[in-house]
Scaffold this active site. Structure first.
Site, PDB file in Angstrom:
ATOM      1  N   ASP A  23     -31.149 -11.520   4.348  1.00 38.04           N
ATOM      2  CA  ASP A  23     -31.829 -10.277   4.712  1.00 38.04           C
ATOM      3  C   ASP A  23     -32.225  -9.534   3.441  1.00 38.04           C
ATOM      4  O   ASP A  23     -31.380  -9.001   2.736  1.00 38.04           O
ATOM      5  CB  ASP A  23     -30.883  -9.427   5.567  1.00 38.04           C
ATOM      6  N   HIS A  37     -33.918 -10.835   7.838  1.00 42.77           N
ATOM      7  CA  HIS A  37     -33.484  -9.646   8.557  1.00 42.77           C
ATOM      8  C   HIS A  37     -33.394  -9.888  10.064  1.00 42.77           C
ATOM      9  O   HIS A  37     -32.507  -9.377  10.743  1.00 42.77           O
ATOM     10  CB  HIS A  37     -34.478  -8.527   8.247  1.00 42.77           C
ATOM     11  N   ASP A  38     -34.326 -10.660  10.593  1.00 41.39           N
ATOM     12  CA  ASP A  38     -34.376 -10.886  12.037  1.00 41.39           C
ATOM     13  C   ASP A  38     -33.216 -11.718  12.581  1.00 41.39           C
ATOM     14  O   ASP A  38     -33.094 -11.885  13.789  1.00 41.39           O
ATOM     15  CB  ASP A  38     -35.695 -11.570  12.418  1.00 41.39           C
ATOM     16  N   SER A  61     -30.643  -2.936  12.370  1.00 39.21           N
ATOM     17  CA  SER A  61     -31.809  -2.387  11.691  1.00 39.21           C
ATOM     18  C   SER A  61     -31.914  -0.875  11.948  1.00 39.21           C
ATOM     19  O   SER A  61     -30.932  -0.154  11.737  1.00 39.21           O
ATOM     20  CB  SER A  61     -33.050  -3.143  12.179  1.00 39.21           C
TER      21      SER A  61
END
Lengths: 202, 395
Positions: free
Chosen positions: B330, B363-364, B164
């Site tokens: 994501d 995304h995580d 990220s």
């Protein structure tokens, strides 16, 4: 390692830059790295195989080979290899041209549809042939093209690249042993392995 | 980032770690920032794990994302409820093996976890900076980390790793200090913040600034803009998950009730989750730091910086070997953005590996325990260490 890959490996010079299209889990690249000290890169579509290859310390990209070859500069590699994948390629002439642009030499291998067993099956049963090398039904095969060694020779002539060397072999592709077929290869060999150079017309 | 941290199921941990601080740029002109402003002095909080080998060649720098800190793995004390934020990846025998590598993780400039940021005291006024803190960029964060690496006496990093906003710093390291990076692992990141990502950040910032307690950022002597920051975090959490993740995790399930309340209390589990994450976040994070770090991410654009005009130009000077990883679900930094970066690296003849991991968690996913990600990182690091001739005390 598979017999066809052993033959391909024997053609690669030590320390060469190699790109393996459809490299799977990286068996050939791993062998070439250990025995030929090559600088190798692989391209593979399936995540699990890509992950296995990277985890064993290879440089591998996940992607579609026909797209991925477009990004490289001219002559980025000494050898570009397409092993047993040509029969699944949508635009083979474009792909081989791109391979010859980014590599000095190209190695292609494919199952030979001219093999006598295949000819016999069509003649005697009337069904689409199913063999050890081409084990799928017409409706579930990933192989969208079928070609013989003779077909490829004519294709090379038409497209305008030079066949430098070719070997026809007889083996099951998972077997580590096989025979080189010198007499009537288009009738007796299960696989063709071809080394291509840029040629006059390419 | 600590939402996912939990004790390692295998019980393996790097053990006790200590947060340290480095203060530098104490003399004029201080640290000159990309904006032209300067900052003095600058303090960076950091932690180190494992041992630096005598050749100083086994250092791996880990770069954290928006809300992370220097506490990447291990524990501060034996009764800590949670280990560091990436304990599943960093430790003895883990993907980033502290038996082999000297691991460094520093808190980013502008944060509130021990490094200089808007909540730090402005030496000129004796009060917290607030909005007098200069706007910092990803390149500024990397410049501060470079000072730390110099201080530690490390001439070249074996690898820089981060996801990220941490991944943006990874890319920035490779471009700003190409001679100092042997290998790089940018995870779930991008070469330029998209309009979608900027839009989410802007809504989050507006939420903070609309809170009457925010008072133009000078709230440190009174009530804090907790409500605004909580809503900002809720928005963030939506972008970190995915449609699939939310469907699997919450669906339309109700929270502690069998029927609708027919009022505006919590009905759904997803509402409860977001409210809980928001409330928890304000206990540990500063609203102004949230504004500054999201702005740094929005400004990030490798393609329009460094005097160049494309991603291909951006990577022209780096010689690092890359492992790029994206995740299928994501939607904050979708795979096409990783592919664009891979393409630019290929056009520069760089050694790059790329894998798109099938994952439901949005995304995580890069923070969650994953056998696949662990084996990718382990294999890649072993190769680059061997190619760089690294000897570690355990090998």
């Amino acid at each position: 390692m598979r017999f066809d890959l052993q033959i391909i490996a024997s053609w690669i010079t030590a320390g060469a830059r190699v790109l393996d299209l459809g490299c799977g889990n990286g068996d050939l690249l791993d062998y070439l790295r250990q025995h030929k000290k090559v600088s190798g890169t692989g391209i593979e579509r399936q995540e699990a195989r890509v992950a296995e290859a990277i985890a064993r310390g290879l440089s591998v990209l996940q992607g579609d080979i026909s797209v991925e070859v477009l990004d490289y500069q001219d002559n980025s590699f000494d050898y570009v290899i397409l092993s047993q994948t040509l029969q699944q390629v949508y635009a083979p002439a474009e792909l081989i041209r791109a391979m010859l642009r980014i590599g000095r030499k190209v190695i292609v291998s494919f199952p030979n549809f001219g093999h006598w067993l295949i000819r016999m099956q069509i003649l005697t049963t009337g069904h689409t042939p199913i063999t050890r090398e081409l084990p799928y039904q017409w409706h579930d095969t990933p192989n969208i093209r079928i070609l013989s060694i003779k077909d490829f020779e004519r294709f090379a002539d038409e497209i305008g690249f030079a066949i430098i060397k070719q070997v026809a072999i007889n083996t099951h592709h998972h077997e580590e042993r096989g025979n080189i077929i010198r007499f009537l290869p288009n009738l007796r060999a299960t696989y063709g392995i071809i080394l291509i150079g840029k040629g006059d017309k390419a | 980032m600590s939402e996912y941290a939990s004790h390692d199921k295998s019980g393996v941990s790097v053990g006790l770690v200590e947060k340290k601080h480095l203060t530098f740029a104490t003399e004029p002109p201080g640290l000159v920032l990309e904006s032209g402003a300067s900052l003095s002095p600058v303090t960076i909080a950091y932690e180190t794990l494992g041992r630096l080998n005598p050749e100083r060649s086994n250092a791996v720098l880990i770069l954290h994302a928006l809300s992370g800190d220097s506490h990447v793995a291990g524990y501060y004390s034996t009764d800590d409820a949670k280990p560091g934020w990436w304990d599943n990846m960093v430790g003895p025998g883990k993907g980033i093996d502290t038996d082999k590598y000297f691991v460094i993780c520093s808190n980013i400039l502008g944060s509130c976890m021990g490094s200089t940021g808007p909540s730090s005291v402005n030496p000129g006024t004796g009060s917290p900076y607030g909005l007098d803190f200069p706007v910092v960029t990803i390149a500024d964060m990397v410049r501060a980390q470079k000072a730390l690496i110099d201080h530690l006496g490390i001439p070249k990093l074996l690898a820089v790793v981060g996801g990220s906003i941490g991944g943006m710093q990874v890319l920035e390291w490779c471009i700003s200090y190409p001679e100092m990076v042997a290998a790089a692992i940018p995870l779930a990141t991008t070469t330029r913040h998209s309009a979608l990502a900027i839009a989410f950040n802007e809504v989050a910032r507006q939420s903070i600034m609309a809170d009457p307690n925010w008072r133009n950022g000078m709230y440190y002597d009174g009530r804090k803009p907790d409500l605004g920051l909580a809503v900002a975090r809720m928005i963030g959490h939506i972008t970190y998950l995915s449609d699939e993740a939310m469907r699997l995790k919450f669906g339309r399930r109700l929270q502690d009730r069998d029927a609708f309340s027919f009022n505006f209390n919590v009905d759904f589990q997803v509402e409860n989750y977001l409210r809980y994450q928001g409330t928890k976040f304000v206990e540990r994070f500063d609203a102004n730091s949230f504004l500054y770090i999201t702005k740094a991410a929005d400004y990030f654009d490798l393609e329009e910086r460094n005097g160049c005009c494309s991603a291909v130009d951006a990577f022209a000077r780096t010689r690092a070997k890359f492992l790029v990883v994206s995740f299928t679900s994501d939607w904050l930094y979708p795979t096409y953005q990783s592919r664009a970066m891979v393409k630019a690296m290929k056009k520069n003849n760089l050694d790059v590996s790329f894998c798109e991991i099938e994952a439901d968690w949005g995304h995580d996913a890069f923070l969650l325990p994953s056998e696949r990600l662990t084996s990718l990182i382990r294999g890649f690091l072993e190769r680059v260490a061997s190619e760089a001739g690294v000897k570690s005390h355990a090998l």
